[in-house]
Enzyme design. Sequence first.
Site, PDB file in Angstrom:
ATOM      1  N   SER A  50       6.742  35.577 -12.090  1.00 56.86           N
ATOM      2  CA  SER A  50       6.072  36.802 -11.650  1.00 56.86           C
ATOM      3  C   SER A  50       7.009  37.745 -10.895  1.00 56.86           C
ATOM      4  CB  SER A  50       4.886  36.448 -10.755  1.00 56.86           C
ATOM      5  OG  SER A  50       3.948  35.721 -11.493  1.00 56.86           O
ATOM      6  N   THR A  51       7.820  37.213  -9.981  1.00 52.68           N
ATOM      7  CA  THR A  51       8.711  38.071  -9.197  1.00 52.68           C
ATOM      8  C   THR A  51      10.143  37.959  -9.718  1.00 52.68           C
ATOM      9  OG1 THR A  51       7.314  37.535  -7.284  1.00 52.68           O
ATOM     10  CG2 THR A  51       9.358  38.717  -6.847  1.00 52.68           C
ATOM     11  N   GLU A  82      11.169  24.626  -6.859  1.00 51.85           N
ATOM     12  CA  GLU A  82      10.893  23.212  -7.142  1.00 51.85           C
ATOM     13  C   GLU A  82      12.182  22.498  -7.564  1.00 51.85           C
ATOM     14  OE1 GLU A  82       8.521  21.141 -10.380  1.00 51.85           O
ATOM     15  OE2 GLU A  82       7.094  22.575  -9.582  1.00 51.85           O
ATOM     16  N   ALA A 110       2.516  20.690 -11.433  1.00 56.32           N
ATOM     17  CA  ALA A 110       3.429  21.196 -10.410  1.00 56.32           C
ATOM     18  C   ALA A 110       4.228  20.015  -9.860  1.00 56.32           C
ATOM     19  CB  ALA A 110       2.633  21.861  -9.293  1.00 56.32           C
ATOM     20  N   ASN A 111       5.442  20.246  -9.505  1.00 60.54           N
ATOM     21  CA  ASN A 111       6.351  19.259  -8.898  1.00 60.54           C
ATOM     22  C   ASN A 111       6.873  18.175  -9.833  1.00 60.54           C
ATOM     23  OD1 ASN A 111       6.540  20.525  -6.417  1.00 60.54           O
ATOM     24  ND2 ASN A 111       4.640  19.593  -5.701  1.00 60.54           N
ATOM     25  N   THR A 138       6.731  21.252 -18.423  1.00 58.02           N
ATOM     26  CA  THR A 138       6.025  20.543 -17.339  1.00 58.02           C
ATOM     27  C   THR A 138       4.523  20.515 -17.599  1.00 58.02           C
ATOM     28  OG1 THR A 138       5.827  22.530 -15.999  1.00 58.02           O
ATOM     29  CG2 THR A 138       7.769  21.161 -15.621  1.00 58.02           C
ATOM     30  N   ASP A 144      10.257  32.187  -9.383  1.00 59.18           N
ATOM     31  CA  ASP A 144      10.886  31.733  -8.143  1.00 59.18           C
ATOM     32  C   ASP A 144      10.299  30.405  -7.666  1.00 59.18           C
ATOM     33  OD1 ASP A 144      12.489  33.982  -8.063  1.00 59.18           O
ATOM     34  OD2 ASP A 144      11.022  35.143  -6.935  1.00 59.18           O
ATOM     35  N   GLU A 164       5.812  29.679  -1.796  1.00 59.87           N
ATOM     36  CA  GLU A 164       4.988  28.516  -1.463  1.00 59.87           C
ATOM     37  C   GLU A 164       4.494  28.662  -0.025  1.00 59.87           C
ATOM     38  OE1 GLU A 164       4.820  23.729  -1.325  1.00 59.87           O
ATOM     39  OE2 GLU A 164       6.543  24.682  -2.257  1.00 59.87           O
TER      40      GLU A 164
HETATM   41  C1  1PX Z   1       3.780  50.918  -1.468  1.00 58.03           C
HETATM   42  C2  1PX Z   1       4.649  50.043  -2.331  1.00 58.03           C
HETATM   43  C3  1PX Z   1       5.150  48.875  -1.579  1.00 58.03           C
HETATM   44  C4  1PX Z   1       6.063  47.974  -2.376  1.00 58.03           C
HETATM   45  C5  1PX Z   1       6.619  46.924  -1.488  1.00 58.03           C
HETATM   46  C6  1PX Z   1       7.538  46.058  -2.229  1.00 58.03           C
HETATM   47  C7  1PX Z   1       8.122  44.977  -1.388  1.00 58.03           C
HETATM   48  C8  1PX Z   1       8.705  43.960  -2.317  1.00 58.03           C
HETATM   49  C9  1PX Z   1       9.436  42.865  -1.625  1.00 58.03           C
HETATM   50  C10 1PX Z   1       9.724  41.805  -2.614  1.00 58.03           C
HETATM   51  C11 1PX Z   1      10.331  40.625  -1.979  1.00 58.03           C
HETATM   52  C12 1PX Z   1      10.490  39.553  -2.978  1.00 58.03           C
HETATM   53  C13 1PX Z   1      10.874  38.260  -2.359  1.00 58.03           C
HETATM   54  C14 1PX Z   1      10.618  37.164  -3.324  1.00 58.03           C
HETATM   55  C15 1PX Z   1       9.599  36.377  -3.229  1.00 58.03           C
HETATM   56  C16 1PX Z   1       9.312  35.321  -4.251  1.00 58.03           C
HETATM   57  O1  1PX Z   1      10.054  34.172  -3.934  1.00 58.03           O
HETATM   58  C17 1PX Z   1       7.836  34.999  -4.234  1.00 58.03           C
HETATM   59  C18 1PX Z   1       7.470  34.010  -5.335  1.00 58.03           C
HETATM   60  O2  1PX Z   1       7.725  34.572  -6.592  1.00 58.03           O
HETATM   61  P1  1PX Z   1       7.104  33.938  -7.948  1.00 58.03           P
HETATM   62  O3  1PX Z   1       5.666  34.256  -7.996  1.00 58.03           O
HETATM   63  O4  1PX Z   1       7.888  34.572  -9.078  1.00 58.03           O
HETATM   64  O5  1PX Z   1       7.299  32.461  -7.936  1.00 58.03           O
HETATM   65  N1  1PX Z   1       7.104  36.218  -4.448  1.00 58.03           N
HETATM   66  C19 1PX Z   1       6.292  36.706  -3.517  1.00 58.03           C
HETATM   67  O6  1PX Z   1       6.017  36.125  -2.504  1.00 58.03           O
HETATM   68  C20 1PX Z   1       5.676  38.045  -3.845  1.00 58.03           C
HETATM   69  C21 1PX Z   1       5.873  38.999  -2.750  1.00 58.03           C
HETATM   70  C22 1PX Z   1       5.511  40.345  -3.290  1.00 58.03           C
HETATM   71  C23 1PX Z   1       4.904  41.172  -2.298  1.00 58.03           C
HETATM   72  C24 1PX Z   1       4.494  42.450  -2.938  1.00 58.03           C
HETATM   73  C25 1PX Z   1       3.805  43.291  -1.978  1.00 58.03           C
HETATM   74  C26 1PX Z   1       3.280  44.512  -2.634  1.00 58.03           C
HETATM   75  C27 1PX Z   1       2.718  45.378  -1.564  1.00 58.03           C
HETATM   76  C28 1PX Z   1       1.903  46.475  -2.076  1.00 58.03           C
HETATM   77  C29 1PX Z   1       1.339  47.227  -0.894  1.00 58.03           C
HETATM   78  C30 1PX Z   1       0.498  48.331  -1.354  1.00 58.03           C
HETATM   79  C31 1PX Z   1      -0.071  49.125  -0.245  1.00 58.03           C
HETATM   80  C32 1PX Z   1      -1.090  50.060  -0.826  1.00 58.03           C
HETATM   81  C33 1PX Z   1      -1.800  50.772   0.212  1.00 58.03           C
HETATM   82  C34 1PX Z   1      -3.067  51.346  -0.293  1.00 58.03           C
HETATM   83  N1  ADP Z   2       2.694  22.563 -15.621  1.00 59.02           N
HETATM   84  C1  ADP Z   2       2.406  23.107 -14.449  1.00 59.02           C
HETATM   85  N2  ADP Z   2       1.124  23.263 -14.026  1.00 59.02           N
HETATM   86  C2  ADP Z   2       0.840  23.852 -12.848  1.00 59.02           C
HETATM   87  N3  ADP Z   2       1.784  24.296 -11.988  1.00 59.02           N
HETATM   88  C3  ADP Z   2       3.064  24.189 -12.365  1.00 59.02           C
HETATM   89  C4  ADP Z   2       3.448  23.587 -13.591  1.00 59.02           C
HETATM   90  N4  ADP Z   2       4.797  23.600 -13.686  1.00 59.02           N
HETATM   91  C5  ADP Z   2       5.246  24.180 -12.546  1.00 59.02           C
HETATM   92  N5  ADP Z   2       4.212  24.530 -11.746  1.00 59.02           N
HETATM   93  C6  ADP Z   2       4.240  25.209 -10.452  1.00 59.02           C
HETATM   94  O1  ADP Z   2       3.881  26.566 -10.649  1.00 59.02           O
HETATM   95  C7  ADP Z   2       4.345  27.323  -9.583  1.00 59.02           C
HETATM   96  C8  ADP Z   2       4.607  28.763  -9.986  1.00 59.02           C
HETATM   97  O2  ADP Z   2       5.532  28.800 -10.998  1.00 59.02           O
HETATM   98  P1  ADP Z   2       6.509  29.998 -11.334  1.00 59.02           P
HETATM   99  O3  ADP Z   2       7.230  29.564 -12.568  1.00 59.02           O
HETATM  100  O4  ADP Z   2       7.304  30.354 -10.172  1.00 59.02           O
HETATM  101  O5  ADP Z   2       5.506  31.170 -11.733  1.00 59.02           O
HETATM  102  P2  ADP Z   2       5.081  32.499 -10.951  1.00 59.02           P
HETATM  103  O6  ADP Z   2       6.325  33.307 -10.803  1.00 59.02           O
HETATM  104  O7  ADP Z   2       4.095  33.150 -11.866  1.00 59.02           O
HETATM  105  O8  ADP Z   2       4.511  32.098  -9.632  1.00 59.02           O
HETATM  106  C9  ADP Z   2       5.590  26.619  -9.098  1.00 59.02           C
HETATM  107  O9  ADP Z   2       5.496  26.417  -7.723  1.00 59.02           O
HETATM  108  C10 ADP Z   2       5.590  25.284  -9.815  1.00 59.02           C
HETATM  109  O10 ADP Z   2       5.709  24.228  -8.891  1.00 59.02           O
END
Ligand code: 1PX
Ligand code: ADP
Length: 578
Positions: A234-235, A196, A167-168, A164, A191, A547
């Site tokens: 990332s996640t 997407e 985005a999108n 890609t 994720d 998102e």
């Molecule tokens: C004190 C340690 C706390 C650890 C808490 C861990 C909670 C993790 C829950 C994870 C839920 C995951 C749900 C998935 C979400 C994803 O769709 C979504 C997108 O992923 P992508 O970037 O790969 O595209 N990811 C997210 O929205 C990321 C959510 C992650 C949240 C991490 C929060 C970390 C919190 C750390 C708190 C630290 C407190 C420290 C105090 C001094």
């Molecule tokens: N070529 C691109 N440039 C910028 N953004 C992109 C591209 N391809 C996909 N994306 C967008 O990047 C976002 C994050 O991608 P993802 O693969 O989930 O990575 P991460 O887990 O690091 O957030 C997605 O929402 C997607 O729509």
Amino acid sequence: MEIDLRLESSLWVGKKRYKAVLTGWHFQWTEVDKNNREKKTTSVPVSELIGLEKGQVEILPRKSVEDTDKDFTVFYVKRSSSGGSYGLLWQFGRIQFSCASRALRDQWTSHLRAALKTHSPSRPHRLLVFINPYGGKKKGRHIYHSLVAPLFELAGITSHVIVTERANQARDHLLKKDLSGFDGVVCVGGDGMFSEIMHGMIGRTQQEAGLSENDLNVTLQPCHLHIGIIPAGSTDCVCFATVGVNDPVTSALHIIIGDSQPLDVCSAHHPTEPVRYSVSLLGYGFYGDVLAESERHRWMGPLRYDFSGAMVYLSSRSYAGVVHYLPADPLLSSPRDNTRCLSGCSVCSKSTERLFPHSTVSESVHSFQCSQYRSDRSEAGWVSVAGRFRCVSFTCMSSSCPRSPLGLSPSAHLADGTGDLILVRESHPLGFLKFLHRHTSSEDQFDLPFVEVHRVKAFRFSLPPGEEEDSLEDMESEAARERENQESPQCGMDSETKSRTGSEQQLTDRAKVGYKPRGDWSREKSLFCGPCCTEAPAVSVWNCDGEILPFSEIQGRVHGQLVHLYARGIEDKAACVG
Ligand SMILES: CCCCCCCCCCCCC/C=C/[C@@H](O)[C@H](COP(=O)(O)O)NC(=O)CCCCCCCCCCCCCCC
Ligand SMILES: Nc1ncnc2c1ncn2[C@@H]1O[C@H](COP(=O)(O)OP(=O)(O)O)[C@@H](O)[C@H]1O
Ligand SMILES: [Ca+2]
């Protein structure tokens, strides 16, 4: 006429003699010693054979070592325990057999090929692959070309690869382009990239079925193309929660053998916005704020979430709201029943029977879900909870990921037509830290007095009475009018803020938490932009699978088994590693 696929003969591996047996469903080989005593047997289900070739063949790098006419090489799925991880790692196994004659070799290869055709009919032949080159640690392209493409080639899969550029792009491609000839779609990314692709696939399916996906009352048509996820984000929660590990080779092997895992999807509706879909997390409050903050720190890669998590935790915010939910049948399962949704899960299988009672899937899904949702629309059975919440989270599955190996809701099911609604009320900051920390261990995060969890079919989140949300357009035009009348002071948070209209306040609040559409990675004003930013905003945003959704009030509804992944759920380690 049914072909007899059974075959048994002696074969050699190097200097060792083996008894090889093909039963139809299984291919097994047992070493036989000089005294004709049988030693260890390896048994591979035919459905887990990756491929076979005549001669002595190596892959990675792929080359035919020696094309002898009595040899054949078999590639198959081999499991290994994944160390610290939750599920099982799959690797490819390779074994090279020599036969007594060329005729026997040809008999073996033709029988094995016939068995594969009969017992593994849903393997993909042609795949559409999208690679996000910027996801996670920006290794998507390398991961695909070095680890995945050679395996696809070995398995005889052809792929059309799109890296890609924006985005999108993947979503738009799936919505508009000709998809005929493809058996499935592969997502190389995180994720967000999966989301997407899922949006494109669901949208395309509804378009073709003539359904309006923005209508909350419409029963959506399940997508027929499968999605495979090669984790490179990332996640990578969707991959982890459906496969059990984040490993590109394991995922590629699930794709090759055509595994199938249905997945529930939640649609999130707002009257003036296009529908959004979520599988892993719809989160308001903490997770919304973490996401908004993290987008400014994308340069940190996956660590941005931990950094932003700590920042948002320290800001110690809570938000007022009213949550309405429609409970699922408590006799079927509960979010606190201490079970885990594993491969072959009986709760999900029973749901399949309930959701698709007849063989003509689309008709029966339609009539069942319509009647179910008609009753959902009445207030009967709905429960409401009002208060101040640190976070309101909804997930259709456990959402386990490396950060939280058991996930947001450890007993949630991938494909039962329900989701878990987690309400965390305003509490002492240390209590909230305890709640977060329990996600990293096996301690029960729901066993805290300020936390409640409900298994639901639908939910609604509203701002408290009197503080309801206007449409974003109304707010924008109102805010613009206000701006014309007065120059906005530094950072928009001086004492005059308090006297502004509710909508202006909300818009300012959104700007403060940094709302912007995903994909626009330009840096904006931080959540903590200086000492003047001491006042907490009144509203948060939603984190929809990574998102940001630009509104607070939403209605969510679970669509049972709307998409299918090339996966099989988490395998039970004890049952699978021998
Ligand atoms: C004190 C340690 C706390 C650890 C808490 C861990 C909670 C993790 C829950 C994870 C839920 C995951 C749900 C998935 C979400 C994803 O769709 C979504 C997108 O992923 P992508 O970037 O790969 O595209 N990811 C997210 O929205 C990321 C959510 C992650 C949240 C991490 C929060 C970390 C919190 C750390 C708190 C630290 C407190 C420290 C105090 C001094
Ligand atoms: N070529 C691109 N440039 C910028 N953004 C992109 C591209 N391809 C996909 N994306 C967008 O990047 C976002 C994050 O991608 P993802 O693969 O989930 O990575 P991460 O887990 O690091 O957030 C997605 O929402 C997607 O729509
Ligand atoms: Ca579910």
